[in-house]
Design an enzyme around this catalytic site. Structure first.
Site, PDB file in Angstrom:
ATOM      1  N   HIS A   1      -2.914   7.306   3.983  1.00 55.42           N
ATOM      2  CA  HIS A   1      -1.747   6.454   4.220  1.00 55.42           C
ATOM      3  C   HIS A   1      -0.431   7.076   3.746  1.00 55.42           C
ATOM      4  O   HIS A   1       0.500   6.372   3.355  1.00 55.42           O
ATOM      5  CB  HIS A   1      -1.937   5.077   3.538  1.00 55.42           C
ATOM      6  CG  HIS A   1      -1.242   3.965   4.289  1.00 55.42           C
ATOM      7  ND1 HIS A   1      -1.027   2.719   3.753  1.00 55.42           N
ATOM      8  CD2 HIS A   1      -0.712   3.927   5.537  1.00 55.42           C
ATOM      9  CE1 HIS A   1      -0.393   1.963   4.626  1.00 55.42           C
ATOM     10  NE2 HIS A   1      -0.207   2.672   5.719  1.00 55.42           N
TER      11      HIS A   1
ATOM     12  N   CYS B   1       0.756  -1.268   0.000  1.00 54.08           N
ATOM     13  CA  CYS B   1       0.000   0.000   0.000  1.00 54.08           C
ATOM     14  C   CYS B   1       0.782   1.313   0.000  1.00 54.08           C
ATOM     15  O   CYS B   1       0.759   2.061  -0.973  1.00 54.08           O
ATOM     16  CB  CYS B   1      -0.908   0.041   1.226  1.00 54.08           C
ATOM     17  SG  CYS B   1      -2.006  -1.349   1.417  1.00 54.08           S
TER      18      CYS B   1
END
Ligand code: CA
Length: 493
Positions: free
Chosen positions: A139, A78
């Site tokens: 993120h 990710c």
């Protein structure tokens, strides 16, 4: 002399004003909508051959646009993959090749994020006059200086961490209970969503909430008469696997519970995209909007995903780790090319978008990809002479993969280097390294050269990794690029 200078200044001022006016009055630059899924596998959409997951809306778009069968992200998980999309650089060059942690302690937070010196694509588009919105998973750093609103997004709705629970009725209760119990380290997955830095009380299933907010951004841009850049980063179908009953019903025929839930989560994304398309048509922006659909990394086969026919899973450098489903859809421009089989990289999005917005890459900023639009339209291969890389640091060794043309080299853990011809062997089954040792050597050397400019990661997964970097064993480790040496993990323990 002074008069002439004054007149020249005046001339430029008037010219600038005229140009600004023109842009405001008839800005025909295309809108850009990125729909990013989280951990969506290669085979988990209808347009890539899924037989059990239904994605009618995505399939319609994919088939009306161009499907990329060899699209790669810059990292098999990710955070680093997203860092690469936003900065246009491999994460190893920006110190961001590890995921950010859950609940980074407050004193660490200020140093935990993608360096502000790396101008995001959103900032370039914002400066070029686009209305910019980010929705969903971030993120990329939680401290204020890393917040989307400070990185080129006019509007942000979502969460800053690496994942989230999907049902507000459940996670909000758990969050309150833990607050009351005095837990100072509550998981990111339970925290309230936010809108431009302020907590909100969301009421909808997360995927539906994010579709709704993307629609809001699209409507706002239409009201402002500005082209938009919307970065819609669904956290679906990333764990926890949680789906709505109405979506689950559609997949009652799938026996495996994880797969059934996963399918329903993907279907919720598809429903949302259908609503977004309706809005684009209503606001008359459909024809002039480029929609880019992709996943941030390969599917996690331990949690319901299917990467068939690719080998491997999220996190590794087999094809299944970082080759992802992707399409472009842009009715005014992209017609009549249903598939593009040459390699492309998510790193190409940055320069491609900048070009579409008639903007410039900031002076001094490096990007690792290139503007691919004209090649996509013409169907030409622009990566035939350039390798597309992946390298994941493990503790004491690295997983690596490099593709050039039809060829791919892979080294996973302590296995020897492998060479595959992906055109004939997409599943990386038949190792041709013994048959073409020179080709293997050339590609491995090229890959090794790529690592020469890696910079020290800004954060590490472990003390061990930090130690390896400090004593010079990382980033290459002695054995990784030595074809005849096996990786023996000598640094483990
Ligand atoms: Ca992911």
């Amino acid at each position: 002399m002074m008069n002439i200078l004054k007149n020249i200044k005046l001339f430029f001022l008037i010219a600038a004003l005229l140009m600004a006016n023109m842009v405001g009055a008839q800005d025909s630059r295309p809108n850009i909508l990125v729909v990013l899924c989280d951990d969506l596998g290669y085979n988990d959409v209808g347009f890539n051959g899924s037989t059990d997951i239904k994605t009618p809306e995505l399939d319609k778009l994919a088939r009306g646009g161009t499907i990329f069968t060899s699209a790669y992200v810059a990292h098999p998980f990710c955070g680093p993959s997203r860092s690469a999309i936003m900065t246009g650089r491999y994460p190893h060059f920006t110190g961001t090749a590890y995921n950010l942690f859950q609940n980074s302690s407050e004193e660490d937070k200020d140093n935990m994020g993608i360096p502000v010196e790396e101008t995001y694509m959103s900032k370039v588009l914002q400066d070029a006059g686009y209305y910019t919105g980010a929705v969903g998973k971030w993120h990329l750093g939680a401290a204020p200086k890393y917040h989307p609103n400070h990185r080129g997004f006019d509007n942000f709705y979502g969460f800053l961490g690496g994942g989230h629970e999907y049902f507000p009725g459940k996670y909000q209760i758990t969050y309150q209970e833990q607050l009351k119990a005095g837990n100072k380290n509550i998981r990111d997955y339970l925290k309230p969503l936010e809108h431009n830095g302020k907590d909100v009380k969301e009421t909808e299933y997360l995927t539906d909430a994010f579709s709704r907010e993307a629609i809001r951004n699209i409507k706002t841009a239409a009201e402002k008469k500005k082209p938009f850049f919307v970065y819609l980063a669904y956290n679906a179908p990333h764990v926890p696997l949680q789906a709505k009953a109405e979506d689950l019903k559609k997949f009652a025929n799938i026996k495996d519970k994880d797969r059934r839930t996963y399918a329903a989560m993907v279907y919720a994304v598809d429903r949302g995209v259908g609503q977004i398309i309706k809005t684009l048509k209503e606001t008359k922006q459909y024809g002039n909007t480029l929609i880019v659909f992709l996943s941030d990394n390969g599917g996690n086969t331990d949690h319901g995903a299917n990467n068939y026919p690719l080998k491997g899973t999220k996190g590794d450098t087999w094809e299944g780790g970082y080759r992802v489903p992707m399409f472009f859809h842009w009715p005014n421009k992209i017609v009549g090319r249903s598939h593009f089989d040459f390699p492309v990289s998510a790193l190409d999005l940055y320069p491609t978008f900048v070009q579409m917005a008639k903007a410039n890459i900031p002076q001094g900023k490096r990007v690792d990809g290139r503007d691919i639009m004209s090649d996509v339209l013409a169907g030409t291969d622009f990566y035939s002479d350039q390798m597309i890389y992946a390298l994941r640091y493990r503790e004491g060794y690295s997983d690596v993969g490099g593709r050039k043309g039809d060829w791919k080299i892979t080294r996973m853990g302590n296995e020897p280097w492998r060479l595959h011809n992906l055109k004939e062997d997409i599943g990386e089954k038949k190792n041709l390294s013994g048959k073409y040792p020179e080709l293997l050597q050339t590609m491995v050397s090229e890959m090794e050269n790529w690592t020469r400019d890696f910079v020290r990661p800004l954060w590490f997964y472990s003390e061990k990794d930090l130690e390896y970097w400090t004593d010079g064993r990382m980033p290459r480790y002695d054995e990784t690029f030595e074809i005849n040496k096996l990786v023996t993990h000598p640094y483990k323990n």
